[in-house]
Scaffold this active site. Structure first.
Site, short mmCIF file in Angstrom:
data_model
loop_
_atom_site.label_atom_id
_atom_site.label_comp_id
_atom_site.label_asym_id
_atom_site.label_seq_id
_atom_site.Cartn_x
_atom_site.Cartn_y
_atom_site.Cartn_z
N GLU A 1 -95.23 -57.77 7.37
CA GLU A 1 -93.99 -58.54 7.48
C GLU A 1 -92.82 -57.65 7.87
O GLU A 1 -91.95 -58.05 8.63
CB GLU A 1 -93.69 -59.29 6.17
CG GLU A 1 -94.59 -60.49 5.92
CD GLU A 1 -94.46 -61.56 7.01
OE1 GLU A 1 -93.43 -61.64 7.70
OE2 GLU A 1 -95.44 -62.33 7.20
N TYR B 1 -86.33 -63.49 3.14
CA TYR B 1 -87.47 -63.78 4.00
C TYR B 1 -88.71 -63.00 3.54
O TYR B 1 -89.79 -63.58 3.33
CB TYR B 1 -87.16 -63.47 5.47
CG TYR B 1 -88.42 -63.59 6.29
CD1 TYR B 1 -88.90 -64.84 6.66
CD2 TYR B 1 -89.20 -62.47 6.59
CE1 TYR B 1 -90.10 -64.98 7.34
CE2 TYR B 1 -90.40 -62.58 7.25
CZ TYR B 1 -90.84 -63.84 7.63
OH TYR B 1 -92.04 -63.96 8.28
N ASP C 1 -87.30 -67.48 8.88
CA ASP C 1 -86.77 -66.57 9.90
C ASP C 1 -86.35 -67.41 11.11
O ASP C 1 -86.31 -68.65 11.03
CB ASP C 1 -87.82 -65.51 10.27
CG ASP C 1 -89.05 -66.11 10.92
OD1 ASP C 1 -89.14 -67.36 11.01
OD2 ASP C 1 -89.93 -65.36 11.34
#
Ligand code: SF4
Length: 358
Positions: free
Chosen positions: A36, A119, A137
């Site tokens: 991520e 996020y 996002d």
């Protein structure tokens, strides 16, 4: 919208269509976290080889926590946004020292870690631990702006919260991991920024924008102001032994602590003067240069800044000369061990092409 049907349509499609990505082959929260962080601002295709190399080099949280900065910066070389890996390293050390090597399984705990925002915390806890948390996002905002015809400006920081609320109203509590990944996948493969592939879309029947023909007008996104232009002269200097001079950038600021060819920021007018390299740059590096030749002119765009780079090659006699402490002479083979950000890699490629032509 029939929320249960929407969740079901998305989950069935995701199960059938998901790409086989290396970080999807396990639920290891460390792998998911690394992926991520790498995926922020970077395309999936670019990330895959970096991810594989990184995990091979640092297979566990402990291995990464123990790694030297020089080593992990090298493994990140070319991905850009180096503060991401520095923050990740601090956060992983924190997890090893204070969380018994267990990546926290709540959004609140994850957000206490350095560099972890809403996020990342939502993505890691939902994907790895099946926590029903939003991971919003730009892609997810685009999908939701179309699904619900939301006309908030997605570039405005205040809009994100609105989308997070909407995701929480619709998330599958039975399988938040696949739901969030399904949204990400839908944004990447079907509900793309330009020309969304609505006819192939698994949630088309739930989409207000499709029903009203507004999908190409959404999301609303105000254009960013053009970043600052910075003019840089950078020189690949070779000594009589064929070695190249590189220097470490300052510990703070853009590309902090990475390596570069001697470079200097100049005013635009100086960029156009052929004497700049001999005077300004040579001054900075303590050497008399000869055979100065321009080999490249290109730009490199960072988030808020654009570098306009003019690259030169030059020769000098190393013997009897001292170099300043942050500089080092390296052979071309040794250069591979140093973390050289993309603009300087590009310049090095120009240097090699130029050398092969001569
Ligand atoms: Fe996006 Fe079109 Fe699907 Fe709506 S129908 S979610 S606009 S791809």
């Amino acid at each position: 919208m029939n929320i249960v049907q929407f969740q079901n349509d998305l989950l069935v499609w995701y199960e059938k269509s998901k790409r086989d990505l290396p970080w999807r082959r396990s639920k290891n929260p460390y792998y998911i976290w690394v992926s991520e962080i790498m995926l922020q601002q970077t395309r999936v295709d670019t990330v895959i080889p970096y991810f594989n190399r990184f995990i091979e080099q640092f297979p566990t949280l402990e291995a990464f926590a123990d790694a030297d900065e020089e080593l992990y910066l090298k493994s990140w070389e070319g991905l850009g946004y180096y503060s991401r890996v520095r923050n990740l390293h601090s956060a992983v050390q924190d997890v090893v020292e204070n969380y018994q090597c267990n990546v926290p399984n709540t959004v609140a705990e994850m957000r206490k870690l350095k560099g972890v925002g809403a996020y990342t915390a939502g993505a890691v806890t939902s994907i790895a631990y099946n926590v029903p948390a939003p991971a919003v996002d730009g892609n997810v905002m685009r999908v939701y702006a179309r699904l619900f015809e939301i006309d908030a400006d997605i570039a405005a920081p205040t809009s994100k919260n609105l989308f997070e609320v909407k995701v929480m109203e619709t998330i599958s509590t039975a399988d938040p991991s696949s739901f969030n990944q399904g949204l990400m996948e839908l944004g990447a493969l079907i509900c793309t920024p330009a020309k969304p592939r609505c006819l192939l879309c698994p949630v088309q029947t739930h989409c207000q924008a499709f029903q009203n023909g507004t999908e190409s007008k959404l999301p609303i996104k105000t254009k960013k102001k053009q970043g600052k232009q910075v003019y840089i002269i950078s020189v690949v200097i070779q000594n009589e032994f064929g070695e190249l001079l590189i220097q470490k950038r300052p510990a703070k600021g853009l590309l902090a602590g990475l390596w570069e060819f001697p470079s200097i920021e100049v005013e635009l007018e100086l960029m156009q003067s052929s004497e700049t390299v001999e005077t300004v740059v040579a001054d900075q590096i303590n050497f008399n240069l000869f055979n100065v030749d321009q080999i490249a002119k290109f730009k490199h765009v960072f988030t808020h800044i654009t570098w306009r780079i003019v690259g030169f090659t030059a020769c000098c006699h190393h013997q009897g000369q001292t170099i300043v402490p942050n500089q080092v002479w390296v052979s071309e083979k040794e250069l591979l061990q140093y973390a050289l950000p993309i603009p300087f890699q590009k310049l090095y490629q120009h240097f090699q092409t130029n050398k092969n032509q001569n």
